[in-house]
Design a protein around this motif. Structure first.
Motif, PDB file in Angstrom:
ATOM      1  N   MET A  63       9.568 -14.747  12.798  1.00 15.48           N
ATOM      2  CA  MET A  63       9.968 -16.213  12.095  1.00 15.48           C
ATOM      3  C   MET A  63       9.015 -16.616  10.855  1.00 15.48           C
ATOM      4  SD  MET A  63       8.762 -18.455  15.788  1.00 15.48           S
ATOM      5  CE  MET A  63       9.747 -19.650  14.910  1.00 15.48           C
ATOM      6  N   ASP A  64       9.841 -17.471  10.090  1.00 15.90           N
ATOM      7  CA  ASP A  64       9.078 -17.816   8.995  1.00 15.90           C
ATOM      8  C   ASP A  64       7.906 -19.075   9.529  1.00 15.90           C
ATOM      9  OD1 ASP A  64      10.516 -16.489   7.504  1.00 15.90           O
ATOM     10  OD2 ASP A  64      11.596 -18.273   6.546  1.00 15.90           O
ATOM     11  N   SER A  65       6.926 -19.159   8.586  1.00 11.36           N
ATOM     12  CA  SER A  65       5.866 -20.068   8.828  1.00 11.36           C
ATOM     13  C   SER A  65       6.371 -21.442   8.538  1.00 11.36           C
ATOM     14  CB  SER A  65       4.728 -19.730   8.156  1.00 11.36           C
ATOM     15  OG  SER A  65       5.026 -19.704   6.710  1.00 11.36           O
ATOM     16  N   ASP A  66       7.480 -21.743   7.723  1.00  5.94           N
ATOM     17  CA  ASP A  66       7.606 -22.922   7.244  1.00  5.94           C
ATOM     18  C   ASP A  66       8.439 -23.863   8.083  1.00  5.94           C
ATOM     19  OD1 ASP A  66      10.000 -21.671   7.026  1.00  5.94           O
ATOM     20  OD2 ASP A  66      10.147 -22.020   4.806  1.00  5.94           O
ATOM     21  N   LEU A  67       8.784 -23.590   9.397  1.00  6.07           N
ATOM     22  CA  LEU A  67       9.335 -24.470  10.416  1.00  6.07           C
ATOM     23  C   LEU A  67      10.819 -24.263  10.026  1.00  6.07           C
ATOM     24  CD1 LEU A  67       6.822 -27.012  11.171  1.00  6.07           C
ATOM     25  CD2 LEU A  67       7.319 -25.364  12.552  1.00  6.07           C
ATOM     26  N   GLN A  68      11.546 -23.681   9.243  1.00  4.89           N
ATOM     27  CA  GLN A  68      12.910 -23.493   9.034  1.00  4.89           C
ATOM     28  C   GLN A  68      13.556 -22.691   9.941  1.00  4.89           C
ATOM     29  OE1 GLN A  68      13.002 -22.401   4.518  1.00  4.89           O
ATOM     30  NE2 GLN A  68      13.971 -24.517   4.523  1.00  4.89           N
ATOM     31  N   HIS A  69      12.840 -21.849  10.795  1.00  2.00           N
ATOM     32  CA  HIS A  69      13.206 -21.284  11.922  1.00  2.00           C
ATOM     33  C   HIS A  69      12.634 -21.838  13.136  1.00  2.00           C
ATOM     34  CE1 HIS A  69      13.448 -17.172   9.419  1.00  2.00           C
ATOM     35  NE2 HIS A  69      14.318 -18.220   9.213  1.00  2.00           N
TER      36      HIS A  69
ATOM     37  N   GLU B  93      14.735 -28.773   6.613  1.00  2.00           N
ATOM     38  CA  GLU B  93      14.088 -28.972   5.476  1.00  2.00           C
ATOM     39  C   GLU B  93      12.593 -28.161   5.537  1.00  2.00           C
ATOM     40  OE1 GLU B  93      14.931 -30.302   2.342  1.00  2.00           O
ATOM     41  OE2 GLU B  93      17.143 -30.076   3.075  1.00  2.00           O
ATOM     42  N   ARG B  94      12.207 -27.585   4.360  1.00  2.24           N
ATOM     43  CA  ARG B  94      10.740 -27.118   4.498  1.00  2.24           C
ATOM     44  C   ARG B  94      10.019 -28.654   4.532  1.00  2.24           C
ATOM     45  NH1 ARG B  94       6.976 -23.422   2.512  1.00  2.24           N
ATOM     46  NH2 ARG B  94       7.919 -21.438   2.520  1.00  2.24           N
ATOM     47  N   PRO B  95       9.007 -28.557   5.663  1.00  5.97           N
ATOM     48  CA  PRO B  95       8.302 -29.932   5.663  1.00  5.97           C
ATOM     49  C   PRO B  95       7.166 -30.007   4.715  1.00  5.97           C
ATOM     50  CG  PRO B  95       7.749 -28.543   7.760  1.00  5.97           C
ATOM     51  CD  PRO B  95       8.891 -27.766   6.695  1.00  5.97           C
TER      52      PRO B  95
HETATM   53 MG    MG Z   1      11.751 -21.044   3.914  1.00  9.77          MG
END
Ligand code: MG
Ligand code: UDP
Length: 336
Positions: free
Chosen positions: A97-103, A223-225
């Motif tokens: 999973m991506d670190s940007d919470l988009q997942h 959205e990317r936070p």
């Molecule tokens: Mg992303």
């Protein structure tokens, strides 16, 4: 014994979002152990970040030994990070999973339930054992595809769906439009993926190529936070070319076919001219046709030399057998 899930998170300059990521995933990890008897470990791959990402990861590990990290000596790209994660995962299952919470981490319990779902006849009602211990699981992997493409820009959305269509046509893969790297897998599938030796890695293609049963589930990317996307449009285009060249020989076949067609056409034109000369004599005409044909053929030959060159370059890179990534530091081996 309880099973273990490795949560693999590639990070490239993610200092802004990492604390939030930990905050969001902690209750999910708690839920997994309490409700699903599933232990989890976090495995961060620092892909050569230039910011404080690595320092944050060291702190996370100090506070909690089930948080591990591997740090690359430079930026090797997300594909390399995915490989490092899968190779070093200790779990019976792994999720990327991506670190940007988009997942969204909140989807993990649902993905795990799907992954360990068995054929119903093998799990009689009333059995309180985890499904995976009762019978054969239906799936080896649960893959998520984006169902919110409308949020993306017109250009990017169309480019992306065109890419998936083209890729399926040109290769033997069958990819779902909107497929992401957000995917949970069982150990046999992880082993199959890490056994693939190629260095030019297009993971979405590899996941598809190794086979196994995959359950596709839609999700919405938020959205990317914090922080920013690392993918420019140019980077995406070059990624698409890499993917096609890695999984398709069709561009090479097109070269050969067009070559054959041009030979046939020139042979026919030759016959026509031969007959014309026999009947009407030999007036010097058709000069523009001549140089237009020369230009066209020259262009096509150069284009195809280029395509072959692209494959050749990749063979060259592959043959050098360079490592996909180089580890500078990990929680087992601290450099400081
Ligand atoms: Mg992303
Ligand atoms: N990433 C990485 N190496 C790179 C680029 C990105 O490890 O060279 C990671 C990044 O930190 C993030 C994930 O890959 O966790 C997805 O990146 P990003 O959010 O920038 O991509 P997007 O969501 O825009 O496709």
């Amino acid at each position: 014994m309880d099973k273990l899930l490795t949560i693999i998170v590639p990070c490239f300059n993610e200092q802004e979002v990492l604390p939030l990521f930990i905050e969001t995933i902690t209750p999910v990890r708690k839920e997994l152990i309490e409700k699903h008897e599933l232990n989890t470990e976090l495995l961060f791959i620092d892909d050569g970040s230039g910011d404080k990402t690595l320092e944050l990861l060291r702190d996370f590990h100090e506070n909690d030994a089930s948080v591990r990290y591997i740090s690359f000596s430079k930026n090797f790209g997300k594909e390399a990070a995915i490989l490092a994660g899968l190779k070093n995962a200790k779990g019976d299952y792994a999720v990327l999973m991506d670190s940007d919470l988009q997942h969204p981490p909140a989807l993990l319990p649902q993905m795990y339930s799907e992954l360990t779902n068995t054929f119903s006849e093998s799990n009689p009602q009333g059995s309180n054992k985890p499904n995976s211990e009762v019978g054969l699981c239906k799936y080896d992997s649960v893959a998520m595809y984006r169902d919110d493409r409308k949020k993306e820009g017109f250009f990017r959305r169309h480019f992306s769906s065109m890419f998936f269509k083209l890729m399926n046509k040109l290769s033997k893969l069958n990819m779902v439009n909107g497929a992401t790297d957000f995917r949970m897998m069982s150990r046999p599938m992880i082993n199959a993926i890490i056994s693939m030796p190629e260095t030019n890695r297009f993971s979405k293609g590899i996941f598809n190529w190794v086979g196994f049963n995959t359950k596709w589930m839609p999700f919405e990317t938020g959205e990317r936070p914090a922080g920013e996307s690392k993918w420019s449009f140019g980077k995406l285009i070059s990624y698409s070319f890499d993917a096609i060249l890695a999984f398709s020989e069709v561009p090479l076949k097109i070269c050969s076919w067009l070559g054959i067609i041009f030979c046939l056409v020139s042979f026919l034109i030759g016959i026509v001219h031969f007959i014309k000369t026999l009947i009407f004599g030999d007036p010097v005409a058709g000069f523009p046709t001549l140089y237009l044909m020369m230009l066209l053929l020259g262009g096509i030959i150069l284009l195809f030399l280029g395509i072959m060159g692209q494959y050749l370059a990749r063979i060259y890179l592959e043959i050098k057998q360079r490592p996909v990534y180089i580890v500078k530091e990990s929680n087992d081996n601290k450099s400081t």
